[in-house]
Scaffold this active site. Structure first.
Site, mmCIF file in Angstrom:
data_model
loop_
_atom_site.group_PDB
_atom_site.id
_atom_site.type_symbol
_atom_site.label_atom_id
_atom_site.label_comp_id
_atom_site.label_asym_id
_atom_site.label_seq_id
_atom_site.Cartn_x
_atom_site.Cartn_y
_atom_site.Cartn_z
ATOM 1 C CB ALA A 138 -0.925 -0.019 1.214
ATOM 2 C CG LEU B 240 0.550 5.329 4.367
ATOM 3 C CD1 LEU B 240 -0.276 5.700 5.588
ATOM 4 C CD2 LEU B 240 1.380 6.512 3.895
ATOM 5 C CD GLN C 162 6.906 -3.907 1.193
ATOM 6 O OE1 GLN C 162 6.874 -2.991 0.375
ATOM 7 N NE2 GLN C 162 7.812 -4.886 1.132
ATOM 8 C CB VAL C 163 0.926 -7.167 4.591
ATOM 9 C CG1 VAL C 163 0.670 -8.342 5.527
ATOM 10 C CG2 VAL C 163 0.247 -5.906 5.127
ATOM 11 C CG ASP D 81 -8.793 2.464 3.390
ATOM 12 O OD1 ASP D 81 -9.387 2.742 2.326
ATOM 13 O OD2 ASP D 81 -7.565 2.283 3.445
#
EC number: 2.7.-.-
Length: 520
Positions: A154, A156, A158-159, A305
């Site tokens: 994203a 801001l 990351q996963v 969101d």
């Protein structure tokens, strides 16, 4: 006028530089001349395009509308390129604009939507650096395995999927290393540029966007705040057994690293996935409506969101029930009691097509004389449908086109409204549009059941508020009785709609019709 635009843009560049170098709280070296110059150049080119392309064409003519659409598209593409190049906060703001489907011209929302899939990725070295700085250990010391390719990236963070030393599979959310330092400066740059654009185009009212970013970005960049939000909403909605919120591993979480229970599923707008896995699409849409009605009207604590990547669905193998998995809890809106009550009563009026109360509560929420436009923005329905009753008929393709066209035609009035309404309303409008996008993808938009669930929550919320303000036992009992009768009426109407749409209902109607005719 065009020369004036370029002149003002040049002055803006100089003013920005002087301000940033003179501000003791900012290190101007972090900006970089390329980053700032790119933003200023894009703003100047977009402004010049609007000024020159439409200058010699009669306002309101077909040619004017066609050219305006082309300028919108070119400008949106330039804005998208700027967001992708400057990354971080720019992508976040671009994603926000791309979510405002029924509030901005379609050329902008369609073009900026792709930013959800074009977010930047941090390198392995950058990820290792953040984990080392925040947790004091190397990745190999914390995890048995750690997938290099992120599950999602994203604006801001990351996963990544990983496995702890005890064998537990987790999701690790890691903030992009440069975002924290750049965010406040990016917002300042945007603020200066928007002020300049407003000097050229007086009807341009987008300062609300900067104000929202100023307020929300620091919260979104604090992952400990996100963890607390996740736990709060899980507790708040614990009665919904279909809702799943990932557990937080606090011992391995910091402001830039968040360790969560690993959960997976299909995106909530993926109708084909649901059909393949035997998940009832209408049930998912109905349950999502229940969740958000409860958050907005009853609790006043709203996950803002809900784009499809943050809302997953999965069928539980053991029970056969479909679960909704709610992810990314960084952005919540807390609604004040007075705002929440006015918003409740406005939606009750909209559902009942009570135009006097629609006007009253729209004005109380800052819409003023633009209350018809405000009602259309909230419902994404035409004024004719609002007057007739938004639960009376589904959204037709022609009505959807009309609403999207009006977003371009009434852009100055829409931006004026967005500046006038309470700040709490802005994220709700974005949330409404994201939820409508999901319903459109599932073909469940404007179903009667969604309005019934909303009505129930509004009745409960208003009754709870009235009881809290009453000191009389008799009055509280009276409020509870009125609440019970209202909920009973809603249940009865829901039963009627079910019978009307079911095979059993058709048989009953046919039998009553036969009995009626046989008496004559």
């Amino acid at each position: 006028m065009a020369r004036r635009a370029l002149k003002v843009a040049s002055l803006a560049a100089a003013a920005s530089g002087i301000y940033l170098y003179g501000n003791k709280f900012l290190d101007p070296n972090d900006f970089g001349v390329v980053r700032v110059g790119r933003a200023i150049a894009t703003t100047a080119v977009i402004s010049y395009d609007y000024l020159t392309s439409l200058r010699s064409v009669p306002y309101g003519s077909e040619e004017y509308d066609f050219l305006k659409s082309q300028v919108h598209l070119r400008s949106a593409e330039r804005l998208r390129e700027l967001c992708c190049a400057n990354r971080g906060t720019f992508i976040k703001v671009g994603q926000h604009l791309g979510a405002l489907d029924y509030l901005l011209p379609e050329e902008y929302t369609r073009t900026l939507k792709v930013l959800h899939s074009q977010a930047p990725q941090s390198t392995r070295q950058e990820i290792e650096q953040v984990i080392r700085e925040d947790l004091g250990k190397e990745i190999k010391e914390l995890f048995v395995s750690f997938e290099d390719t992120p599950l999602g990236a994203a604006s801001l963070a990351q996963v990544h999927k990983a496995v702890l030393q005890d064998g537990t599979t987790v999701a690790v959310k890691i903030q992009h290393p440069k975002v924290q330092a750049q965010s406040s400066k990016d917002i300042l740059l945007m603020e200066v540029l928007l002020l300049v654009v407003k000097q050229i185009f007086p009807d341009f009212e987008f300062m609300w966007l900067v104000e929202e970013a100023k307020k929300n970005l620091p919260l979104e960049l604090d992952f400990l705040n996100e963890g607390r939000n996740a736990e709060k909403v899980a507790h708040m909605l614990k009665n919904f057994d279909f809702l799943k919120v990932p557990r937080i591993y606090w011992e391995l979480s910091t402001r830039r690293v968040l360790l969560m229970e690993f959960m997976e599923g299909g995106q909530v707008n993926d109708r084909a996935y649901m059909e393949r896995n035997g998940i009832n699409v209408n049930e998912i849409s109905r349950n999502l409506g229940k969740l958000y009605s409860e958050m907005i009207f009853v609790n006043g604590f709203v996950h803002c969101d809900p784009h499809p990547g943050n809302v997953l669905v999965k069928k539980c193998p053991a029970s056969g029930k479909a679960h909704i998995i709610l992810l990314d809890h960084g952005l919540y809106q807390v609604l004040s009691e007075s705002f929440r009550m006015d918003y409740c009563r406005l939606w009750q009026a909209l559902i009942k097509a009570d135009m006097k109360r629609v006007q009253k509560y729209s004005r109380r929420l800052g819409a003023g004389d633009l209350y018809p436009l405000f009602a259309c923005m909230l419902t994404a329905r035409s004024w004719e449908s609002v007057n007739r009753g938004i639960d009376r008929s589904p959204v037709s393709a022609s009505e959807d086109v009309e609403i999207r066209s009006n977003a371009a035609a009434y852009l100055p009035q829409i931006t004026q409204l967005l500046n006038n309404v309470p700040r709490q309303m802005l994220l709700l409008l974005k949330t409404n549009d994201l939820l409508r996008g999901i319903e459109s993808a599932l073909h469940t938009r404007a179903s009667a059941s969604s309005f019934l669930n909303m009505s129930r929550c509004c009745v409960r919320a208003v009754s709870m508020y009235q009881r809290s303000k009453s000191h009389s036992l008799y009055r509280r009992a009276q409020i509870s009785l009125t609440e019970a009768l209202s909920l009973w009426q809603i249940n009865l109407y829901e039963l009627f709609l079910w019978l009307k749409g079911s095979q059993l209902g058709n048989w009953v109607i046919a039998l009553l019709s036969w009995m009626h005719h046989s008496t004559y």
